[in-house]
Design a protein around this motif. Structure first.
Motif, PDB file in Angstrom:
ATOM      1  N   THR A 305       0.816  -1.215   0.000  1.00  0.00           N
ATOM      2  CA  THR A 305       0.000   0.000   0.000  1.00  0.00           C
ATOM      3  C   THR A 305       0.846   1.259   0.000  1.00  0.00           C
ATOM      4  OG1 THR A 305      -1.765  -1.160   1.178  1.00  0.00           O
ATOM      5  CG2 THR A 305      -1.819   1.244   1.238  1.00  0.00           C
ATOM      6  N   CYS A 306       2.002   1.214   0.645  1.00  0.00           N
ATOM      7  CA  CYS A 306       2.849   2.404   0.753  1.00  0.00           C
ATOM      8  C   CYS A 306       4.307   2.011   0.549  1.00  0.00           C
ATOM      9  CB  CYS A 306       2.673   3.064   2.122  1.00  0.00           C
ATOM     10  SG  CYS A 306       3.667   4.563   2.356  1.00  0.00           S
ATOM     11  N   VAL A 307       5.003   2.748  -0.312  1.00  0.00           N
ATOM     12  CA  VAL A 307       6.419   2.528  -0.584  1.00  0.00           C
ATOM     13  C   VAL A 307       7.203   3.728  -0.059  1.00  0.00           C
ATOM     14  CG1 VAL A 307       8.187   2.252  -2.365  1.00  0.00           C
ATOM     15  CG2 VAL A 307       5.974   1.116  -2.618  1.00  0.00           C
ATOM     16  N   VAL A 308       8.241   3.460   0.726  1.00  0.00           N
ATOM     17  CA  VAL A 308       9.114   4.505   1.262  1.00  0.00           C
ATOM     18  C   VAL A 308      10.506   4.293   0.689  1.00  0.00           C
ATOM     19  CG1 VAL A 308      10.074   5.569   3.335  1.00  0.00           C
ATOM     20  CG2 VAL A 308       7.779   4.570   3.395  1.00  0.00           C
ATOM     21  N   GLY A 309      11.157   5.369   0.249  1.00  0.00           N
ATOM     22  CA  GLY A 309      12.505   5.212  -0.270  1.00  0.00           C
ATOM     23  C   GLY A 309      13.112   6.523  -0.699  1.00  0.00           C
ATOM     24  N   ALA A 310      14.356   6.433  -1.174  1.00  0.00           N
ATOM     25  CA  ALA A 310      15.051   7.595  -1.717  1.00  0.00           C
ATOM     26  C   ALA A 310      14.576   7.836  -3.146  1.00  0.00           C
ATOM     27  CB  ALA A 310      16.554   7.371  -1.646  1.00  0.00           C
ATOM     28  N   ARG A 311      15.312   8.627  -3.932  1.00  0.00           N
ATOM     29  CA  ARG A 311      14.769   9.139  -5.188  1.00  0.00           C
ATOM     30  C   ARG A 311      14.330   8.043  -6.165  1.00  0.00           C
ATOM     31  NH1 ARG A 311      20.341  10.690  -5.502  1.00  0.00           N
ATOM     32  NH2 ARG A 311      21.493   9.215  -6.796  1.00  0.00           N
ATOM     33  N   SER A 312      15.022   6.877  -6.190  1.00  0.00           N
ATOM     34  CA  SER A 312      14.652   5.835  -7.154  1.00  0.00           C
ATOM     35  C   SER A 312      13.297   5.221  -6.851  1.00  0.00           C
ATOM     36  CB  SER A 312      15.723   4.744  -7.181  1.00  0.00           C
ATOM     37  OG  SER A 312      15.864   4.144  -5.903  1.00  0.00           O
ATOM     38  N   ALA A 313      12.780   5.427  -5.634  1.00  0.00           N
ATOM     39  CA  ALA A 313      11.464   4.881  -5.295  1.00  0.00           C
ATOM     40  C   ALA A 313      10.342   5.570  -6.063  1.00  0.00           C
ATOM     41  CB  ALA A 313      11.213   5.007  -3.791  1.00  0.00           C
ATOM     42  N   ILE A 314      10.643   6.667  -6.744  1.00  0.00           N
ATOM     43  CA  ILE A 314       9.614   7.325  -7.551  1.00  0.00           C
ATOM     44  C   ILE A 314       9.158   6.417  -8.688  1.00  0.00           C
ATOM     45  CG2 ILE A 314      11.244   8.465  -9.116  1.00  0.00           C
ATOM     46  CD1 ILE A 314       7.851   9.784  -7.823  1.00  0.00           C
ATOM     47  N   PHE A 315       9.969   5.414  -9.024  1.00  0.00           N
ATOM     48  CA  PHE A 315       9.624   4.488 -10.096  1.00  0.00           C
ATOM     49  C   PHE A 315       8.941   3.226  -9.567  1.00  0.00           C
ATOM     50  CE2 PHE A 315      13.556   6.598 -11.823  1.00  0.00           C
ATOM     51  CZ  PHE A 315      12.878   7.404 -12.718  1.00  0.00           C
ATOM     52  N   ALA A 316       8.588   3.170  -8.300  1.00  0.00           N
ATOM     53  CA  ALA A 316       7.940   1.979  -7.743  1.00  0.00           C
ATOM     54  C   ALA A 316       6.701   1.641  -8.574  1.00  0.00           C
ATOM     55  CB  ALA A 316       7.549   2.225  -6.291  1.00  0.00           C
ATOM     56  N   PRO A 317       6.568   0.383  -9.031  1.00  0.00           N
ATOM     57  CA  PRO A 317       5.497   0.028  -9.978  1.00  0.00           C
ATOM     58  C   PRO A 317       4.144  -0.219  -9.313  1.00  0.00           C
ATOM     59  CG  PRO A 317       6.870  -1.887  -9.557  1.00  0.00           C
ATOM     60  CD  PRO A 317       7.488  -0.747  -8.780  1.00  0.00           C
ATOM     61  N   LEU A 318       3.670   0.733  -8.539  1.00  0.00           N
ATOM     62  CA  LEU A 318       2.373   0.596  -7.872  1.00  0.00           C
ATOM     63  C   LEU A 318       1.246   0.649  -8.905  1.00  0.00           C
ATOM     64  CD1 LEU A 318       3.067   2.933  -4.835  1.00  0.00           C
ATOM     65  CD2 LEU A 318       2.641   0.476  -4.704  1.00  0.00           C
TER      66      LEU A 318
END
Length: 588
Positions: A305-318
């Motif tokens: 439901t929620c992804v936390v991360g540094a800048r590359s997490a903007i590409f998380a395939p939600l």
């Protein structure tokens, strides 16, 4: 594919991007889809195709029935994955990145995958822990002395995984037999570290917080512009993040939370785990490649439901992205300086536009561009001007080190700071010391000609790092390391000396002045080891560290309840950096 005896129409051609980071192949190639792959091939899948005399990988970006004009399309050879690696939204975003940041589409697609996972090969299987609990009606099962020991253990623990039970002496074969007998039930799930922490109750919103929260929801339901949350430190921005994530989850939407440093992801996840009963994942470079791949696959399948991360997490395939939150949005670490070079804020704004998600930028010191965008109406603006918990403003003391030197103090710490550190130590509190340069000394320079030792590749001054062998000069850009010279390479003088101060020397001097103090460093020299950020963060939270010395990592919103003193070493050097944003960044 047949349905009720009727042959359905099939997409017979595929537009494919070749997985090779070369401008020569940075375009779409059309291939025919063979009959045995029709109905299986989907957009975003990885395939094997003939290319000249080679067999190369490619990503399917479009399926259609329009035959190519002027040539006969060659056929796709095989599928290299059993499900799409990229959603339609991410394919659209990759196309935009390649045009906006002038890079190949293959490079843009590669950037979207977690580090350690290339386009090559099949997506990895997902692995879950087996959690064992007592089954309903376990009392009816025939008991042995060994089974009774297991029952007693699980009655006190509730649920344990196979590894924990193995440590207690229960083999997998024994657990399997007990499960078949009806004594145990098995639940397969992935449990995040920190889930065992006691839940925290939400604090009531202040009047100002409530007004801003309502304004954010109103903006999301209306024009849905990016929202700049400008709140002073301690005003409760994180509380609004938590409520927005919970609100999105209630509507069946997923969230991405970006933080500027890996160390902050631990703090954010701790808060989320204590407050929200939601499946969460962390994406950052500190994870092992296998962990990143498994988490990435879970996200793609909608299990998070929620992804936390540094800048590359903007590409998380939600698959149902509804909200992007960027904490400390002014930070320069959101910009990537390797290909493809991109700003996570700009990419986030574009991804929000493609997916219909909402974008929230939070900062106590927004950048000039962000605040200008808010004042001109391109962003919506909400401001928190007061502290959530009543507290006086911090007392700031500026010490002129020239006066200290004239009065005989030749140490790197002012007498005022030494006394303040002694008071902190005596009262069992904590202090953070910020130094914008790592290493022991900032540079080596010749006193005769003034020339400093520079990296031959990067043309920047090399810093001295102390070690057991006497020390080395190191470039902080390319990592090149050399032994310190005894003579100046420029003029041959032996009057070559070390100048400046780095975090390593600050930590050593602290330990010398306060032998009983527990000193830790937080910079890239000591955080390269897996899990080091988390260990230092948790040690500070637990009160196991008295003084924390670090570079910019310690100045990015870390929250420690025992922290009562912050010191900026050589503060004026920040103003003199060769950077046109030096004044703005010093203020931030």
């Amino acid at each position: 594919m047949r349905s009720n005896g009727i042959i359905a129409n099939m997409d017979t051609y595929a537009d494919i991007i070749i997985n090779r980071k070369s401008p020569a192949v940075d375009r779409v190639f059309t291939y025919a889809v063979p009959p045995h792959l029709q109905g299986e091939l989907q957009r975003g899948m990885l395939v094997l195709v003939p290319f000249n005399r080679e067999k190369l990988e490619g990503v399917v970006v479009r399926l259609h029935e329009d035959p190519p004009q002027g040539f006969t399309a060659r056929e796709v050879l095989d599928l290299l994955c059993d499900r799409p690696l990229f959603s339609d939204e991410l394919l659209q975003l990759a196309s935009w990145i390649s045009e906006y940041y002038v890079c190949t589409r293959a490079a843009a697609l590669q950037a979207m995958l977690p580090a350690g996972m290339t386009l090559s090969g099949r997506p990895p299987r997902i692995y879950y822990r087996d959690l064992f609990r007592l089954a309903e009606g376990w009392q009816q099962v025939r008991m042995s002395a060994r089974r009774q020991e297991l029952v007693t253990l699980l009655q006190s623990a509730g649920a344990l995984d196979a590894q924990q039970l193995a440590a207690a002496g229960f083999s997998r074969a024994f657990l399997r037999t007990a499960t078949q007998a009806g004594l145990l039930t098995v639940e397969r799930q992935r449990v995040l570290e920190g889930a065992e922490q006691p839940p925290a109750e939400p604090a009531a919103l202040s009047t100002e917080q409530q007004a801003v929260f309502d304004a954010i929801l109103c903006e999301q339901a209306g024009r849905n512009r990016p929202f700049l949350l400008h709140g002073v430190t301690g005003s409760g921005k994180t509380e609004l993040y938590l409520r927005l994530i919970a609100h999105a989850a209630q509507e069946g939407r997923q969230s991405i939370v970006l933080v500027p440093e890996i160390a902050l992801s631990t703090q954010m996840v701790d808060m989320l785990m204590r407050r929200l009963d939601l499946p969460m994942a962390v994406l950052h470079s500190g994870l092992k490649p296998a962990e990143r791949r498994h988490i990435w696959q879970e996200i793609a399948e909608g299990r998070v439901t929620c992804v936390v991360g540094a800048r590359s997490a903007i590409f998380a395939p939600l698959p149902a992205l509804g909200q992007i939150i960027i904490d400390e949005a002014h930070e320069n670490s959101y910009k990537q300086d390797s290909t493809p070079r991109f700003s996570a804020l700009t990419v986030a704004e574009q991804r929000a536009r493609f997916s219909g998600a909402s974008l929230l930028l939070g900062s106590a010191t927004p950048s000039v561009e962000q605040y200008f965008a808010a004042e001109t109406g391109r962003y919506a603006l909400g401001e928190l001007t007061g502290h959530y918990f009543p507290a006086p403003p911090p007392r700031v003391e500026i010490v002129d080190m020239r006066a200290e030197l004239r009065e005989g103090n030749k140490t790197i710490f002012s007498r005022y700071l030494q006394q303040a550190l002694a008071d902190v130590l005596a009262q069992g509190e904590q202090a953070v010391l910020f130094m914008n340069r790592r290493g022991y000394y900032q540079h080596y320079a010749c006193r005769d000609c003034g020339e400093s030792i520079r990296c031959p590749h990067c043309a920047v001054a090399m810093s001295f790092h102390q070690d057991a062998h006497g020390g080395r000069l190191k470039c902080h850009y390319c990592g090149r390391s050399i032994a310190p010279p005894s003579r100046c390479p420029n003029c041959g003088s032996t009057h070559i000396r070390r100048f400046g101060v780095g975090t390593q020397r600050v930590a050593d001097e602290l330990q010398r002045l306060f032998p009983t103090a527990r000193v830790a460093r937080l910079d890239s020299d000591v955080t390269g080891e897996r899990g080091s950020h988390e260990r230092i963060y948790r040690a500070m939270r637990a009160g196991e560290v008295d003084f924390l010395v670090g570079t910019q990592m310690v100045a990015k919103g870390l929250d420690f309840p025992r922290l009562t003193l912050a010191a900026v070493m050589a503060a004026d050097t920040l103003l003199n950096l060769p950077d046109w944003r030096a004044g703005e960044r010093t203020f931030q």
